[in-house]
Enzyme design. Structure first.
Site, short mmCIF file in Angstrom:
data_model
loop_
_atom_site.label_atom_id
_atom_site.label_comp_id
_atom_site.label_asym_id
_atom_site.label_seq_id
_atom_site.Cartn_x
_atom_site.Cartn_y
_atom_site.Cartn_z
N LYS A 70 0.81 -1.23 0.00
CA LYS A 70 0.00 0.00 0.00
C LYS A 70 0.84 1.28 0.00
O LYS A 70 0.43 2.28 -0.59
CB LYS A 70 -0.95 0.02 1.20
CG LYS A 70 -2.15 -0.91 1.05
CD LYS A 70 -3.08 -0.77 2.25
CE LYS A 70 -4.40 -1.47 2.00
NZ LYS A 70 -5.39 -1.20 3.05
N ASP A 106 -10.14 3.45 2.03
CA ASP A 106 -10.46 2.80 3.31
C ASP A 106 -11.27 3.71 4.24
O ASP A 106 -12.20 3.25 4.91
CB ASP A 106 -9.18 2.34 4.01
CG ASP A 106 -8.56 1.12 3.34
OD1 ASP A 106 -9.31 0.30 2.78
OD2 ASP A 106 -7.32 0.98 3.37
N ALA A 161 4.64 4.92 21.50
CA ALA A 161 5.44 5.60 20.47
C ALA A 161 4.69 5.65 19.14
O ALA A 161 4.81 6.61 18.37
CB ALA A 161 6.77 4.89 20.29
#
Ligand code: ATR
Length: 283
Positions: A70, A106, A161
């Site tokens: 992607k 999406d 993170a």
């Protein structure tokens, strides 16, 4: 028309055998009595560039792109549309005047699923506050879509993170002032404020650990949705339903993200209906 000259559409990824996309698109092709075929093709990362360079000559009019391509696919296309640009990821390719276009549907699929199954979900008098569980690849287009609909977003993820870099990304995009992070261990604390709760993690999926979430502080009208659709009713959705909260399952996101691509390739907009849902559920 012979099989060789039929318009062909692909989904590429690695692995690809699990992809449900051929079932979706071939159902629509048949339903609309179009000529065409949608195929899944295993493409290894080292072959991505040549596949993209050559697909038009091979008779393909476009296709879908899934993991792990992607992001990398953007290096090989001619026109990157704004959503794919913002998300640094594309899932849909098509040809226009000989150029390869790329976009990401999406987020559209996520929003369209809620629009279809919980009409007015973003229109109520409640403040628009979404609590997003997870900061992986699946969360990005969802957050991007929700920002378009005017939501304030709180993201929480086991690995802090990753949440931080996602918040940074939206800051870089100039959309950061409505995005904040919360610690994973504090995820329950934010339930009372949320008008939308979204699980974008893999937790709760068959063969994955459960999502541990006590919904006792959830506001009564909060809409709960899950990107996991195997099982269709995840523990999260069951728990929400038992409390009387509105819920939408994740299958519709998969189905709706396919709509814009099909329309680009075949020039006609397909419908997501129960027949299609049943076909995918039976598979
Ligand atoms: P994708 O990019 O497709 O979303 P991913 O990168 O594997 O897939 O992300 C899966 C999500 O599920 C992440 O938010 C991940 O959290 P981490 O970033 O901390 O890995 C979350 N996830 C997976 N297993 C988890 C677990 N046991 N507990 C909490 N979160 C989990």
């Amino acid at each position: 028309m012979s099989e060789q000259s039929m318009p062909k559409v692909f989904v590429i990824g690695s692995p690809i055998s699990h992809s449900k996309s051929p079932l979706i698109h071939n159902h629509w092709i048949k339903q609309k009595q179009l000529l065409g075929i949608y195929e899944k093709i295993e493409v290894l990362p080292q072959n991505l560039k040549s596949f993209i360079r050559d697909f038009a000559q091979e008779g393909f009019i476009g296709g879908n792109v899934t993991i792990p391509h992607k992001e990398a696919v953007l290096e090989h296309v001619d026109v990157i549309h704004p959503t794919a640009q913002r998300l640094s990821a594309a899932n849909t390719l098509w040809l226009e005047e000989g150029k390869i276009h790329a976009d990401n549907t999406d987020g559209y699929g996520f929003l369209a699923n809620l629009d279809q199954n919980s009409p007015g979900w973003d229109q109520g008098s409640l403040s628009k506050k979404a609590l997003i569980l997870g900061a992986g690849g699946a969360s990005r287009p969802i957050i991007d879509g929700l920002l378009d609909r005017g939501f304030d977003i709180t993201i929480t993820n086991r690995t802090a993170a990753r949440t931080e870099s996602l918040v940074d990304l939206f800051h870089t995009l100039g959309r950061g002032e409505r995005v904040q992070m919360a610690q994973w261990q504090d995820r329950q604390v934010h339930l009372g404020d949320a008008s939308l709760l979204v699980n974008t993690t893999s937790l709760g999926m068959t063969n994955q650990p459960p999502l541990e979430m006590d919904l006792k502080d959830l506001s009564a009208s909060c809409l709960v949705t899950d990107i996991v659709y195997n099982p269709l009713k995840t523990e999260l959705l069951l728990q929400a339903e038992q409390r009387g909260n509105p819920t939408v399952d994740g299958l519709g996101m998969l189905l709706h993200q396919a709509v814009p691509g099909f329309e680009k390739w075949f020039g006609t907009r397909p419908v997501v209906d129960n027949i299609l849902r049943e076909i995918i559920l039976a598979a």
